[in-house]
Enzyme design. Structure first.
Site, short mmCIF file in Angstrom:
data_model
loop_
_atom_site.label_atom_id
_atom_site.label_comp_id
_atom_site.label_asym_id
_atom_site.label_seq_id
_atom_site.Cartn_x
_atom_site.Cartn_y
_atom_site.Cartn_z
N ASP A 48 -13.93 -12.48 11.35
CA ASP A 48 -12.86 -11.76 10.64
C ASP A 48 -13.18 -10.27 10.54
O ASP A 48 -12.89 -9.63 9.55
CB ASP A 48 -12.64 -12.37 9.23
CG ASP A 48 -11.40 -11.82 8.54
OD1 ASP A 48 -10.51 -11.30 9.24
OD2 ASP A 48 -11.34 -11.88 7.29
N THR A 102 -3.63 -8.72 14.25
CA THR A 102 -2.55 -8.11 13.47
C THR A 102 -2.90 -6.68 13.05
O THR A 102 -3.99 -6.41 12.55
CB THR A 102 -2.24 -8.94 12.23
OG1 THR A 102 -3.46 -9.28 11.57
CG2 THR A 102 -1.50 -10.21 12.60
N LYS A 161 -14.83 -3.52 9.23
CA LYS A 161 -15.53 -4.57 8.50
C LYS A 161 -16.89 -4.88 9.09
O LYS A 161 -17.80 -5.30 8.39
CB LYS A 161 -14.69 -5.85 8.52
CG LYS A 161 -13.57 -5.92 7.51
CD LYS A 161 -13.00 -7.34 7.56
CE LYS A 161 -11.79 -7.53 6.68
NZ LYS A 161 -11.27 -8.92 6.82
N ASN A 202 -8.40 -9.28 13.07
CA ASN A 202 -9.24 -10.34 13.61
C ASN A 202 -8.48 -11.30 14.51
O ASN A 202 -7.26 -11.38 14.50
CB ASN A 202 -9.87 -11.14 12.45
CG ASN A 202 -8.83 -11.68 11.49
OD1 ASN A 202 -8.31 -10.94 10.67
ND2 ASN A 202 -8.50 -12.96 11.60
N HIS A 207 -7.77 -19.35 -5.73
CA HIS A 207 -8.27 -19.70 -7.06
C HIS A 207 -9.78 -19.67 -7.17
O HIS A 207 -10.33 -19.94 -8.23
CB HIS A 207 -7.71 -21.06 -7.48
CG HIS A 207 -6.23 -21.02 -7.77
ND1 HIS A 207 -5.72 -20.45 -8.89
CD2 HIS A 207 -5.17 -21.45 -7.05
CE1 HIS A 207 -4.38 -20.54 -8.87
NE2 HIS A 207 -4.03 -21.13 -7.76
N GLY A 234 -1.16 -11.63 8.80
CA GLY A 234 -0.93 -13.07 8.88
C GLY A 234 -1.93 -13.82 9.74
O GLY A 234 -1.80 -15.01 9.96
N ALA A 235 -2.98 -13.11 10.21
CA ALA A 235 -3.90 -13.72 11.16
C ALA A 235 -4.74 -14.85 10.56
O ALA A 235 -5.32 -15.65 11.29
CB ALA A 235 -4.82 -12.67 11.78
N GLU A 236 -4.82 -14.93 9.25
CA GLU A 236 -5.54 -16.07 8.65
C GLU A 236 -4.70 -17.35 8.74
O GLU A 236 -5.21 -18.45 8.62
CB GLU A 236 -5.87 -15.78 7.18
CG GLU A 236 -7.23 -15.12 6.98
CD GLU A 236 -7.34 -13.77 7.63
OE1 GLU A 236 -6.59 -12.87 7.25
OE2 GLU A 236 -8.17 -13.61 8.54
N ARG A 269 0.79 -1.23 0.00
CA ARG A 269 0.00 0.00 0.00
C ARG A 269 0.83 1.28 0.00
O ARG A 269 0.27 2.35 0.12
CB ARG A 269 -1.02 -0.04 1.14
CG ARG A 269 -2.24 -0.91 0.74
CD ARG A 269 -3.34 -0.91 1.75
NE ARG A 269 -2.94 -1.55 2.98
CZ ARG A 269 -2.86 -2.87 3.14
NH1 ARG A 269 -3.19 -3.69 2.15
NH2 ARG A 269 -2.46 -3.38 4.28
#
Ligand code: CA
Length: 710
Positions: free
Chosen positions: A338, A273, A365, A293, A637, A213-215, A153
């Protein structure tokens, strides 16, 4: 929301130290600036210029245009009466075909911006000529750890240097004149799946930086580095670590009481994060940081369904000198959807009920628009700005959302609004002090949630704890987006411009009574700020997600925006994202001025003929393939193997690709393109299942049945 009592004295002590330091130091920031200015050959940016960025509208000095992050420009040479004459002045191709999210920084005739893989460009702001390009050589395998595309960004500029973070977690100071690396520090543990996409901010001689990286499973933190040396000044962890070890700072003791230790949350990391939003109030001397999240998403998995899990999904007000917490407000206690609060934080002075208030505005969100007293952290108001169902309202005595407990997803599939793509994501909003309106890239979306009963922590992989195979039920179809003009005092919509899809660009507003925004469907437009009338619109070649900026050179006002379709929505939303109708994915910096005559280069997109391939599988085989595909491949994908327009559509691959899948998926044959290897988790039998599914999907597409994921 609670103000830390112990903190006041610490803060006072630090303030005293800082003042003493200033008095004794023989080598203040001013002198270092002078040296750097001479070396850089361009006028440099110092603390005073950063503080007064709004009164220097010829430049765009910081990510959000100023420390208040209003993205408002006082320039008015382009205004509502003449914007119809706007035309392309020049364009610059980044030679990339993935998401471009950067806000360009413009200073003294030079634009500093970034592209995919954290590449930094310095470009002549008059002509579009490349001055230098810095490629930090991000290992392409990092793409496998990036939830939301290999995006960046933007940069910060200060004292003759350009500061940029890399996807793989480094912070670099570059010589503004040459792009050469002055220093580079690793800001994350490389054994954990951290990534950085945010623009660093400079506050009081330090570089403020978080990470994502929280996912995947990390522990969030925000750090301050000395801008001169790269030395770590302080670090604030947003969630507690292993309770058997000493807490890094006392706030974590308080935070740990809001987590259930029986879940061993620290093994996965806990999340929180700080991957995007930072604002600074120099007068209050408070640094505002938004946190992300919880990790995994499921509150049940993460904390046995109990506790607020501080400081996930929160706004933190930190002392910029010490990094210590002054107050916090958690927008989504015990998050399980999230619902990051990493969306931008905009500071403004508003008159509310006859009283001047110093507020921050935040539209995370979760769908509430918050107006918060930025001195105390106590909300003044909070109202939904899009339809939501996860909460039934806001408790105005506690300022906690009233969560709809009937939508628990531990055991059954529930439909939740907004989706994890958010009512508003990172795409910056702007605030115009003259109209009093906030211009939000808003979106409406739903998502199916169900906890994965078989979830197990897989280090380095997607670790959200929900059952991804249910996303084949039907593609998310209730998705739309709009430019929302929101009155923050009345907490209501003033006007909107409806779009077909979500994931439209960030906004810029100007004293010319204008709002600029790029769209997902590949246009760049100007609206009248007071009423939303469309005053000008042009095709932009590809979908725009970034926010525009404006600057003045030789008496001419320019508007600049990065155009490059990508990010999490086009990667993961398949058909819904494809509806954006983006064909030419060429990434560019587009720069406009009144009477601009440049032509946007058109790149022909030729559809290759898709040959039929054998696909004689039983429904059970296809089902097994679908489950494996959706577990491991969906996030990039798309559901149903339908590309959202960024990565290749896996139903349309060249025939030999299907025979090389093992080498690609397990052997890393395409790692150089950003396709990670999965041999840590998958076996050849899994790849065979994925192959079955892709061929079945190809056959269905050729049979004219493209949309059903099964
Ligand atoms: Ca997230």
């Amino acid at each position: 929301m609670q103000r830390s009592r112990a903190h006041a004295s610490i803060r006072f002590a630090l303030l005293a130290t800082a003042v003493a330091g200033l008095a004794c130091s023989g080598h203040g920031p001013g002198e270092q600036d002078a040296e750097a200015r001479a070396a850089a050959g361009i006028e440099t940016v110092d603390d005073a210029r950063l503080r007064n960025a709004t009164s220097e509208p010829e430049s765009w000095l910081t990510y959000g245009g100023s420390y208040a992050e209003q993205r408002y420009s006082r320039l008015d040479r382009i205004d509502a009466t003449n914007v119809g004459e706007l035309g392309l002045a020049w364009s610059f191709e980044t030679n990339t075909k993935r998401g471009l999210e950067a806000t360009p920084i413009v200073v003294d005739g030079v634009i500093y911006t970034t592209g995919t893989w954290s590449v930094v460009f310095a470009i002549d702001a008059r002509t579009g000529k490349l001055l230098w390009r810095h490629d930090p050589a991000v290992p392409r395998a990092t793409a496998g750890l990036a939830c939301c595309d290999v995006v960046n960004r933007g940069v910060a500029v200060y004292a003759g240097r350009v500061y940029a973070a890399t996807l793989d977690g480094r912070l670099q100071a570059l010589d503004a004149r040459t792009g050469e690396v002055v220093w580079s520090v690793r800001t994350v543990d490389p054994s954990r799946p951290y990534t950085i996409t945010m623009a660093p901010r400079i506050v009081k001689g330090r570089v403020i930086l978080g990470n994502g990286g929280a996912e995947y499973g990390v522990r969030g933190y925000v750090s301050a580095y000395d801008a001169q040396t790269g030395e770590l000044a302080w670090r604030f962890y947003t969630v507690p670590g292993d309770p058997s070890k000493p807490y890094e700072h006392p706030e974590l003791e308080q935070a740990a009481r809001t987590w259930d230790p029986s879940s061993e949350y620290w093994v996965v990391g806990g999340g929180g994060t700080a991957w995007n939003s930072v604002a600074f109030d120099p007068d209050l001397d408070l640094l505002y940081v938004g946190t992300g999240n919880g990790s995994p998403w499921s509150h049940e998995v993460r904390s046995e369904g109990g506790g607020d899990n501080l400081f996930v999904c929160s706004i933190l007000a930190l002392d910029p000198d010490s990094g210590r917490l002054v107050w916090h407000y958690q927008t989504t206690p015990g998050d399980q959807w999230d619902y990051t609060s990493t969306q931008d934080i905009v500071l403004a002075d508003l008159e509310i009920e006859g009283r001047p208030r110093k507020v921050l505005m935040h539209a995370p969100k979760n769908g509430f628009f918050y107006v918060i007293d930025r001195e105390t952290g106590v909300p003044i108001s909070a109202e939904p700005f899009v339809p939501i169902n996860w909460a039934k309202g806001m408790d105005r005595s506690t300022w906690r959302p009233i969560v709809d407990e009937s939508l628990d997803y531990e055991n059954e599939i529930v439909t939740i609004m907004p989706s994890p793509h958010g009512a508003h994501n990172w795409h910056p909003m702007s605030f115009n002090p003259e109209t009093g309106l906030v211009y939000v890239p808003a979106q409406e979306s739903v998502f199916f949630f169900k906890e994965d009963p078989d979830w197990e922590y897989e280090p380095g992989s997607w670790n959200v704890g929900y059952d991804k195979t249910i996303l084949t039920i039907s593609p998310p179809d209730v998705v739309s987006g709009h430019l929302l003009a929101w009155d923050p005092i009345a907490q209501k919509e003033a006007w909107r411009v409806q779009y077909a899809g979500p994931w439209n660009g960030g906004t810029l507003t100007t004293a010319g009574n204008l709002v600029f925004q790029g769209t997902a469907h590949g246009t760049f437009a100007a609206y009248r700020a007071t009423d939303g009338a469309v005053l000008w619109e042009q095709p932009s070649g590809t979908g725009i997600i970034a926010a525009p900026v404006t600057y003045l050179l030789d008496g001419e006002q320019y508007v600049a925006v990065m155009a490059g379709w990508g990010g999490s929505f086009p990667l993961s939303a398949g058909e819904a994202a494809k509806a954006a109708g983006v064909h030419d994915l060429t990434g560019r910096l587009l720069v406009y001025k009144l009477g601009g005559q440049a032509k946007l280069p058109v790149h022909e997109v030729r559809e290759r003929e898709i040959a039929a391939l054998p696909a004689d599988f039983t429904p059970e085989e296809v089902q097994a393939g679908s489950d494996t595909y959706h577990r491991w491949c969906l996030v990039c994908h798309g559901p149903g193997a339908i590309s959202g327009g960024v990565l290749p559509d896996l139903r349309k691959a060249a025939p030999e690709i299907y025979d090389s899948l093992e080498a690609i998926v397990l052997g890393g044959a395409f790692e150089g393109n950003g396709m990670p290897r999965f041999d840590r988790w998958l076996e050849p039998t899994d790849v065979a299942k994925i192959r079955t599914y892709l061929l079945a999907r190809r056959a269905r597409m050729l049979a004219g049945d493209p949309s059903s994921p099964r």
